[in-house]
Scaffold this active site. Sequence first.
Site, PDB file in Angstrom:
ATOM      1  N   ASP A 110       6.819  10.616  -4.019  1.00 47.07           N
ATOM      2  CA  ASP A 110       5.892  10.797  -2.905  1.00 47.07           C
ATOM      3  C   ASP A 110       6.634  10.546  -1.603  1.00 47.07           C
ATOM      4  O   ASP A 110       7.322   9.533  -1.450  1.00 47.07           O
ATOM      5  CB  ASP A 110       4.712   9.832  -3.038  1.00 47.07           C
ATOM      6  CG  ASP A 110       3.562  10.228  -2.127  1.00 47.07           C
ATOM      7  OD1 ASP A 110       3.382  11.428  -1.891  1.00 47.07           O
ATOM      8  OD2 ASP A 110       2.830   9.329  -1.664  1.00 47.07           O
ATOM      9  N   HIS A 117       0.899  10.628  10.831  1.00 45.03           N
ATOM     10  CA  HIS A 117       0.531   9.543   9.915  1.00 45.03           C
ATOM     11  C   HIS A 117       1.485   8.362  10.070  1.00 45.03           C
ATOM     12  O   HIS A 117       1.050   7.203  10.163  1.00 45.03           O
ATOM     13  CB  HIS A 117       0.557  10.053   8.482  1.00 45.03           C
ATOM     14  CG  HIS A 117       0.293   9.002   7.457  1.00 45.03           C
ATOM     15  ND1 HIS A 117      -0.927   8.382   7.324  1.00 45.03           N
ATOM     16  CD2 HIS A 117       1.100   8.455   6.504  1.00 45.03           C
ATOM     17  CE1 HIS A 117      -0.871   7.494   6.332  1.00 45.03           C
ATOM     18  NE2 HIS A 117       0.354   7.522   5.833  1.00 45.03           N
ATOM     19  N   GLU A 181      -5.270   9.215   0.051  1.00 49.12           N
ATOM     20  CA  GLU A 181      -4.217   9.881   0.815  1.00 49.12           C
ATOM     21  C   GLU A 181      -4.291  11.361   0.467  1.00 49.12           C
ATOM     22  O   GLU A 181      -4.016  11.752  -0.669  1.00 49.12           O
ATOM     23  CB  GLU A 181      -2.835   9.296   0.501  1.00 49.12           C
ATOM     24  CG  GLU A 181      -2.670   7.876   1.026  1.00 49.12           C
ATOM     25  CD  GLU A 181      -1.224   7.426   1.080  1.00 49.12           C
ATOM     26  OE1 GLU A 181      -0.352   8.122   0.527  1.00 49.12           O
ATOM     27  OE2 GLU A 181      -0.973   6.369   1.684  1.00 49.12           O
ATOM     28  N   GLU A 183      -2.947  14.865   0.290  1.00 48.73           N
ATOM     29  CA  GLU A 183      -1.572  15.351   0.257  1.00 48.73           C
ATOM     30  C   GLU A 183      -1.485  16.732  -0.393  1.00 48.73           C
ATOM     31  O   GLU A 183      -2.420  17.198  -1.049  1.00 48.73           O
ATOM     32  CB  GLU A 183      -0.680  14.374  -0.524  1.00 48.73           C
ATOM     33  CG  GLU A 183      -0.760  12.935  -0.013  1.00 48.73           C
ATOM     34  CD  GLU A 183       0.296  12.032  -0.608  1.00 48.73           C
ATOM     35  OE1 GLU A 183       1.271  12.563  -1.177  1.00 48.73           O
ATOM     36  OE2 GLU A 183       0.145  10.802  -0.501  1.00 48.73           O
ATOM     37  N   ASP A 215      -3.232  10.583  -3.512  1.00 51.17           N
ATOM     38  CA  ASP A 215      -2.427   9.429  -3.915  1.00 51.17           C
ATOM     39  C   ASP A 215      -3.221   8.161  -3.571  1.00 51.17           C
ATOM     40  O   ASP A 215      -2.970   7.514  -2.557  1.00 51.17           O
ATOM     41  CB  ASP A 215      -1.075   9.453  -3.202  1.00 51.17           C
ATOM     42  CG  ASP A 215      -0.107   8.425  -3.768  1.00 51.17           C
ATOM     43  OD1 ASP A 215      -0.125   8.211  -4.982  1.00 51.17           O
ATOM     44  OD2 ASP A 215       0.670   7.860  -2.984  1.00 51.17           O
ATOM     45  N   ARG A 219      -4.668  -0.780  -0.405  1.00 56.21           N
ATOM     46  CA  ARG A 219      -3.920  -1.218   0.771  1.00 56.21           C
ATOM     47  C   ARG A 219      -3.652  -2.723   0.771  1.00 56.21           C
ATOM     48  O   ARG A 219      -2.633  -3.166   1.301  1.00 56.21           O
ATOM     49  CB  ARG A 219      -4.685  -0.834   2.040  1.00 56.21           C
ATOM     50  CG  ARG A 219      -4.915   0.656   2.222  1.00 56.21           C
ATOM     51  CD  ARG A 219      -3.625   1.427   2.333  1.00 56.21           C
ATOM     52  NE  ARG A 219      -3.875   2.846   2.642  1.00 56.21           N
ATOM     53  CZ  ARG A 219      -2.950   3.773   2.699  1.00 56.21           C
ATOM     54  NH1 ARG A 219      -1.684   3.443   2.464  1.00 56.21           N
ATOM     55  NH2 ARG A 219      -3.253   5.032   2.976  1.00 56.21           N
ATOM     56  N   GLN A 222      -0.844  -3.325  -1.665  1.00 61.41           N
ATOM     57  CA  GLN A 222       0.361  -2.744  -1.077  1.00 61.41           C
ATOM     58  C   GLN A 222       0.930  -3.632   0.024  1.00 61.41           C
ATOM     59  O   GLN A 222       2.151  -3.842   0.107  1.00 61.41           O
ATOM     60  CB  GLN A 222       0.039  -1.358  -0.522  1.00 61.41           C
ATOM     61  CG  GLN A 222       1.221  -0.611   0.066  1.00 61.41           C
ATOM     62  CD  GLN A 222       0.820   0.746   0.622  1.00 61.41           C
ATOM     63  OE1 GLN A 222      -0.337   1.154   0.539  1.00 61.41           O
ATOM     64  NE2 GLN A 222       1.765   1.448   1.211  1.00 61.41           N
ATOM     65  N   LYS A 235      -0.011   1.620  -5.649  1.00 62.20           N
ATOM     66  CA  LYS A 235      -0.017   3.081  -5.764  1.00 62.20           C
ATOM     67  C   LYS A 235      -0.064   3.568  -7.211  1.00 62.20           C
ATOM     68  O   LYS A 235      -0.556   4.664  -7.483  1.00 62.20           O
ATOM     69  CB  LYS A 235       1.251   3.652  -5.116  1.00 62.20           C
ATOM     70  CG  LYS A 235       1.390   3.395  -3.631  1.00 62.20           C
ATOM     71  CD  LYS A 235       0.594   4.382  -2.833  1.00 62.20           C
ATOM     72  CE  LYS A 235       0.975   4.350  -1.367  1.00 62.20           C
ATOM     73  NZ  LYS A 235       0.278   5.377  -0.588  1.00 62.20           N
ATOM     74  N   THR A 239      -2.812   8.667  -9.618  1.00 59.91           N
ATOM     75  CA  THR A 239      -2.611   9.743  -8.655  1.00 59.91           C
ATOM     76  C   THR A 239      -3.312  10.968  -9.220  1.00 59.91           C
ATOM     77  O   THR A 239      -3.075  11.332 -10.377  1.00 59.91           O
ATOM     78  CB  THR A 239      -1.119  10.046  -8.438  1.00 59.91           C
ATOM     79  OG1 THR A 239      -0.471   8.871  -7.939  1.00 59.91           O
ATOM     80  CG2 THR A 239      -0.924  11.180  -7.453  1.00 59.91           C
ATOM     81  N   GLU A 340      -6.367   5.131   8.560  1.00 61.15           N
ATOM     82  CA  GLU A 340      -6.265   5.714   9.891  1.00 61.15           C
ATOM     83  C   GLU A 340      -7.639   5.982  10.481  1.00 61.15           C
ATOM     84  O   GLU A 340      -7.912   5.629  11.640  1.00 61.15           O
ATOM     85  CB  GLU A 340      -5.482   7.024   9.823  1.00 61.15           C
ATOM     86  CG  GLU A 340      -4.032   6.892   9.410  1.00 61.15           C
ATOM     87  CD  GLU A 340      -3.413   8.250   9.166  1.00 61.15           C
ATOM     88  OE1 GLU A 340      -2.878   8.837  10.123  1.00 61.15           O
ATOM     89  OE2 GLU A 340      -3.489   8.734   8.009  1.00 61.15           O
TER      90      GLU A 340
END
Length: 393
Positions: A110, A117, A181, A183, A215, A219, A222, A235, A239, A340
Amino acid sequence: MTWLDLPESTGFGIANLPYGVFSAGSSAPRTGVAIGDHVLDLAGLTGDPVHATGSLNAFMARGPAAWSALRSMIVAWLTDPAHQERVTPHLLPRNSVTMRMPFEVADYVDFYSSRNHAENLGRLFRPGSPPLTPNWTHLPIGYHGRSGTVRVSGTPVVRPRGQVLDGGKPVFSPSRRLDIEAEVGFVAGVPSPLGSAVAVRDFPSYVFGVCLVNDWSARDLQAWEYVPLGPFLGKSFLTSVSPWVVPLPALAAARVAAPARDEPLLPYLADDDPWGLDVTLEVRLNGTVVSRPPFRGMYWTAAQQLAHLTVNGAALRTGDLFASGTVSGSARDEWGSLIELTQNGTRPLTLPDGSVRSFLEDGDEVEISATAPAADGSRISFGSVTGRIQPAG
């Protein structure tokens, strides 16, 4: 023009023809191609055992000449009325089949290729410092994920557990900051030898097609674990990928130039024929559109990502998946993650039912879809990738 009666603005017209793996009733999984509201059963129509393996891998491994030949045949079958009688029995309603994982994932990488971002997260977590790390404009940053937990759209998203900080001390807890996420993923069809590198110009010789990726990210896990080696348990729990893989030739009309560079690139990343793609994503949370991220602004193209991940001699395998990283535009309604969109939870989203979200709650459903322009003026659909959050086990 196809002899099939296609719905208006289908997204799965003759210019697209994405590949997937499906099963009908108790039948074994096999390869199909989406056309309108139908799936064309390639195993039944062609009699080629490669399409009855339950995976695209064996067909992808045949390489670009085989990919091109089959695509040409499918176009002929679906446009020449002389083939209608033969083909029609192998057309199944898409709503009558179950979509499976389209390919066996060999390795999963990834990337972190959206400048918007990366700058958004840099401002959130390193206020007062430059939002980009010094290496960001020189190379595509990425991490190796866990291929064994890549699953097809619709797979339940079980809230992960792990170590999180509580009052400055680590505790074992379900994630309270579960995120998405949005993607775009690229699927390698042809392997490369260990010790060799794939040049940017050779991207179409190795990459079979494109899918959508979510993905999922915890948080809080992480944030505690990622120093100094990067993402791990935050993560690797899941996925999700879309069931349809759009072949590269279908995206010829969607190609655009990459953004201007801050400084000259090292020669192995120079791209004279760039693979920027005009793909528009749409993110829905519980049915409400919360973002429309534009892929065309990604700083690093997929061809550059492939060149970088192999430049040290790392070998490609059939079924390797590499994803773009979160796709985000410059405006708030173009950001591809909740961290975000809610400014790390400080500006929650308000949904039409009055509920608010900083991060995902149990029972929430996320859907990511995407389209791109086609050569015939239509829009190509990538289908969608969905997932519903379930409580921690």
